[in-house]
Design an enzyme around this catalytic site. Structure first.
Site, PDB file in Angstrom:
ATOM      1  NE  ARG A  42      -0.329   0.783   4.867  1.00 39.08           N
ATOM      2  CZ  ARG A  42      -0.264   0.018   5.964  1.00 39.08           C
ATOM      3  NH1 ARG A  42      -0.925  -1.120   6.025  1.00 39.08           N
ATOM      4  NH2 ARG A  42       0.456   0.418   6.990  1.00 39.08           N
TER       5      ARG A  42
ATOM      6  CG  ASP B  50      -3.135  -3.574   7.796  1.00 40.90           C
ATOM      7  OD1 ASP B  50      -3.402  -4.297   6.822  1.00 40.90           O
ATOM      8  OD2 ASP B  50      -2.052  -2.980   7.932  1.00 40.90           O
TER       9      ASP B  50
HETATM   10  C1  LIG Z   1      -4.828  -5.931  -0.488  1.00 41.48           C
HETATM   11  C2  LIG Z   1      -3.441  -6.257  -0.020  1.00 41.48           C
HETATM   12  C3  LIG Z   1      -2.632  -5.263   0.500  1.00 41.48           C
HETATM   13  C4  LIG Z   1      -1.334  -5.539   0.920  1.00 41.48           C
HETATM   14  N1  LIG Z   1      -0.577  -4.542   1.433  1.00 41.48           N
HETATM   15  C5  LIG Z   1       0.691  -4.805   1.808  1.00 41.48           C
HETATM   16  C6  LIG Z   1       1.515  -3.767   2.314  1.00 41.48           C
HETATM   17  O1  LIG Z   1       1.105  -2.620   2.448  1.00 41.48           O
HETATM   18  N2  LIG Z   1       2.786  -4.067   2.653  1.00 41.48           N
HETATM   19  C7  LIG Z   1       3.304  -5.324   2.524  1.00 41.48           C
HETATM   20  O2  LIG Z   1       4.466  -5.539   2.817  1.00 41.48           O
HETATM   21  N3  LIG Z   1       2.530  -6.343   2.070  1.00 41.48           N
HETATM   22  C8  LIG Z   1       1.241  -6.101   1.705  1.00 41.48           C
HETATM   23  N4  LIG Z   1       0.460  -7.118   1.227  1.00 41.48           N
HETATM   24  C9  LIG Z   1       1.015  -8.477   1.145  1.00 41.48           C
HETATM   25  C10 LIG Z   1       1.995  -8.627   0.003  1.00 41.48           C
HETATM   26  O3  LIG Z   1       1.440  -8.182  -1.193  1.00 41.48           O
HETATM   27  C11 LIG Z   1       2.414 -10.086  -0.149  1.00 41.48           C
HETATM   28  O4  LIG Z   1       3.095 -10.474   1.012  1.00 41.48           O
HETATM   29  C12 LIG Z   1       3.300 -10.327  -1.373  1.00 41.48           C
HETATM   30  O5  LIG Z   1       3.545 -11.695  -1.470  1.00 41.48           O
HETATM   31  C13 LIG Z   1       4.598  -9.597  -1.272  1.00 41.48           C
HETATM   32  O6  LIG Z   1       5.364  -9.844  -2.433  1.00 41.48           O
HETATM   33  P1  LIG Z   1       6.934 -10.079  -2.327  1.00 41.48           P
HETATM   34  O7  LIG Z   1       7.114 -11.411  -1.690  1.00 41.48           O
HETATM   35  O8  LIG Z   1       7.385 -10.051  -3.746  1.00 41.48           O
HETATM   36  O9  LIG Z   1       7.497  -8.972  -1.515  1.00 41.48           O
HETATM   37  C14 LIG Z   1      -0.842  -6.852   0.818  1.00 41.48           C
HETATM   38  C15 LIG Z   1      -1.650  -7.852   0.302  1.00 41.48           C
HETATM   39  C16 LIG Z   1      -2.938  -7.574  -0.117  1.00 41.48           C
HETATM   40  C17 LIG Z   1      -3.789  -8.673  -0.653  1.00 41.48           C
END
Ligand SMILES: Cc1cc2nc3c(=O)[nH]c(=O)nc-3n(C[C@H](O)[C@H](O)[C@H](O)COP(=O)(O)O)c2cc1C
Ligand SMILES: [Mn+2]
Length: 494
Positions: free
Chosen positions: A179, A295
Site C-alpha cells: 500500500r 488493516d
Molecule cells: C490488499 C493487499 C494489501 C497488501 N498490502 C501490503 C503492504 O502494504 N505491505 C506489505 O508488505 N505487504 C502487503 N500485502 C502483502 C503482500 O502483497 C504479499 O506479502 C506479497 O507476497 C509480497 O510480495 P513479495 O514477496 O514479492 O514482496 C498486501 C496484500 C494484499 C492482498
C-alpha cells in the site's frame, strides 16, 4: 484467450451479473468503504463507482473506481478462467512434477512442455494503452479517486498497486502489492514490510551504500502499475520465492505472456495494458512516518517509518479506471485474494512436504494467525516435523498458530476441526511453543516482528509416541441400519 486488460475483465463481470455500476456520487473518504464493506460481507458483486467525489477537496473525479473485483469465489474463478480453482492447482502440480528426462524419448516428450513454458514468459512490446497519456511535470495523483478507508487512517492510500523493483544485486524483477499512503500530489509512502522483497532490494542498496558510499546511488527506481488483467494484478499478492518474477507466474496462470512496455523515466518495464503507471524512485535518505492504517487484521496498524516514493512521471490511458480494495474486519475482498494464495501454494508446499494433504487459513485468522494442516502421519512426532517445516517456509513462516490434524479431517470445516482437534489433545503434551519472526502487522507479540508461535499436534497419538491406551474409534452408524431407515424415513412422517 486470457483477459487483455482490466476492462476486458469488467466486460466479463458485467455479463456474468457480477458487477454493479453505482451512478450516484459517493465520497472517496469513508463512504466507498462503508458501501463496499456491506457488499463484501454479504457476498455481493464487484462495484464500479462511476462518480467518486470528495467533499473535503470539493472535487468530482473524472476517473471511476473499481472495487471488490475478486471478492467472491465465483469472481476468483472468472479471474483464473477455470471452473474450479483446483484446476489451477493441478496444472501447477503437473508443472512441478516435471522430471528430468532420462532417454531421448523422454527428452522429446518434454519439449512441448518446455516450449509451452517458454511461451508464457513476459514479452516486451513497443507500445501499449498505458502510454496514451504521458505526464512528467504536470503529473499529479490528485486526479485519481484515492480512498481514505477508515476513520483513524493517517490519510489516503493506494491499496492495490503492483510495485515493480529490480534487485540491485541480481537485476531480477519483483512485483509486490504494498500500500502507498499519499503525502502530496507527487509523493507517497512505500509500505513494503521488513520481510518483503521490495524491502530487501532497498536494504541491499543501503548496505552497499554503507560499504561504498561514493560508488553507490542513493536512489532506487520503482514503477507502480494500477489496474491490469486480473491475474497480473493478483501476481503481486503471491508470496513467490524471492528470485521468481511474478510476471512469469502470471503468464503461466493466464496461459499467455504478460506484455510489458519500457518506462519513460526509469529503467523498468510495466504491463503495457495497465490503466495507470506511476514512475519514480525511493531514496535512502528519505524515510517518513506512514500510517496509521485500518488493516486486514481488523485493527489499525500503528505509525512506522517507511521510504517515501517520489513520482517522476505518470503514464495512463486517456480514460483510466482506478482499482482499489479495502481491507478491515474479515472477511473482505482480501480474504479471496488470500484464498487464491492458499490454493496455489498448496502444490508448492506439497513439493517440500508431500505428507501434507490439505491446508486452510480461515478468514478469522487473518492469514497469519491460524493455519490448519492435514497430514498423512507416518512416524512418531510427524506433526511436529510439519509445524517446524512450515515455520521455515516463505509466507507461511508467520503462522502464529498451526493446528496439525490427521488426513481424515476436512480442514475447511471449522466445526469438524474444532471438534476433533479439541478431542485429540492433551494440552501440555501436544502444544509446542517456538520463537521466531512474526508478521509486521502482528500487534500482540513481545516485540515488533519477533514473537512466539504455537503448534498444536491434534493428530491421533500412537503407542510409539508413548500413548499406550487404546485410541477410541469415531462413532459412525452402520450402513445396513442407515439403508433401512432411509427406506422407512418418509413413512415415519419426516
Ligand atoms: C490488499 C493487499 C494489501 C497488501 N498490502 C501490503 C503492504 O502494504 N505491505 C506489505 O508488505 N505487504 C502487503 N500485502 C502483502 C503482500 O502483497 C504479499 O506479502 C506479497 O507476497 C509480497 O510480495 P513479495 O514477496 O514479492 O514482496 C498486501 C496484500 C494484499 C492482498
Ligand atoms: Mn516476490
Amino acid at each position: 484467450m486470457a483477459y487483455k486488460d482490466l476492462r476486458d475483465f469488467i466486460v466479463c463481470l458485467e455479463r456474468e451479473g457480477e458487477l454493479k455500476r453505482i451512478k450516484a456520487r459517493v465520497d472517496v473518504d469513508l463512504e466507498i468503504t462503508e458501501i463496499t464493506n456491506r457488499v463484501s460481507k454479504s457476498g455481493g458483486p464487484a462495484l464500479l463507482f462511476e462518480r467518486p467525489c470528495s467533499a473535503r477537496d470539493g472535487v468530482d473525479y473524472a476517473v471511476p473506481l473499481l472495487i471488490n473485483t475478486v471478492g467472491s469465489p465465483r469472481r476468483v474463478e472468472l479471474a483464473l478462467e477455470v471452473e474450479s480453482i483446483e484446476d489451477c492447482a493441478r496444472r501447477l502440480e503437473e508443472l512441478l512434477e516435471l522430471k528430468p528426462p532420462e532417454g531421448w524419448l523422454d527428452k522429446v516428450r518434454l519439449l512441448p512442455k518446455l516450449a509451452e513454458m517458454g511461451s508464457f514468459l513476459p514479452r516486451t512490446v513497443k507500445d501499449g494503452a498505458v502510454k496514451e497519456v504521458i505526464e512528467r511535470d504536470g503529473a499529479s495523483l490528485a486526479v485519481f479517486p484515492i480512498m481514505t478507508c477508515w476513520p483513524g487512517d493517517g490519510g489516503r492510500f493506494i491499496t492495490w498497486p503492483m510495485v515493480i523493483t529490480r534487485s540491485p544485486k541480481s537485476g531480477r524483477r519483483n512485483v509486490g502489492c504494498y500500500r502507498m499512503q499519499v503525502f502530496d500530489e507527487r509523493t507517497t509512502a512505500m509500505h513494503w514490510q521488513i520481510h518483503k522483497t521490495g524491502a530487501e532490494h532497498f536494504r541491499w542498496l543501503q548496505r552497499q551504500a554503507e560499504k561504498e558510499p561514493f560508488a553507490t546511488a542513493r536512489r532506487m527506481e520503482v514503477a507502480v502499475a494500477i489496474g491490469a488483467d486480473p491475474l497480473t494484478m493478483l501476481s503481486g499478492v503471491l508470496p513467490m520465492p524471492e528470485d521468481l518474477d511474478e510476471f512469469v507466474f502470471a503468464g503461466f496462470l493466464r496461459r499467455q505472456p504478460v506484455e510489458l512496455v519500457r518506462c519513460e523515466t526509469v529503467n523498468l518495464e510495466v504491463p503495457a495494458h495497465a490503466e495507470i503507471v506511476l514512475e519514480g524512485y525511493v531514496d535512502l535518505d528519505d524515510m517518513r512516518t506512514e500510517g496509521p492504517f485500518g488493516d486486514h487484521t481488523g485493527y489499525y496498524s500503528l505509525e512506522d517509518k517507511f521510504p517515501a516514493f517520489h513520482i517522476t512521471c505518470i503514464t495512463r490511458r486517456r480514460d483510466p479506471i482506478y482499482v482499489s480494495t479495502v481491507v478491515g474486519p474479515p472477511p473482505m475482498e482480501d480474504y479471496w485474494m488470500g484464498y487464491v494464495v492458499e490454493r496455489l501454494f498448496l502444490p508448492l508446499m506439497r513439493k517440500q512436504l508431500p505428507e501434507v494433504v490439505d491446508m486452510h487459513m480461515p478468514a478469522e485468522g487473518v492469514f497469519h494467525n491460524l493455519l490448519i494442516v492435514a497430514i498423512r502421519k507416518s512416524y512418531p512426532g510427524h506433526a511436529r516435523k510439519v509445524m517446524n517445516a512450515i515455520w521455515g517456509l516463505p509466507g507461511a513462516m508467520f503462522s502464529k498458530v498451526i493446528v496439525v490434524v490427521d488426513d481424515d479431517v476436512d480442514v475447511h470445516n471449522l466445526r469438524e476441526v474444532a471438534w476433533k482437534a479439541l478431542n485429540h489433545i492433551d494440552p501440555e503434551r501436544d502444544i509446542q511453543f517456538t520463537l521466531g519472526p512474526v508478521d509486521q502487522l502482528e500487534h500482540a507479540s513481545r516485540l515488533p516482528n519477533f514473537g512466539s508461535k504455537m503448534g498444536v499436534d491434534a493428530t491421533r497419538k500412537w503407542p510409539s509416541e508413548g500413548f499406550t491406551r487404546p485410541w477410541p474409534d469415531e462413532i459412525v452408524m452402520d450402513e445396513k441400519t442407515k439403508r433401512k431407515i432411509d427406506e422407512v424415513w418418509r413413512s415415519l412422517g419426516f
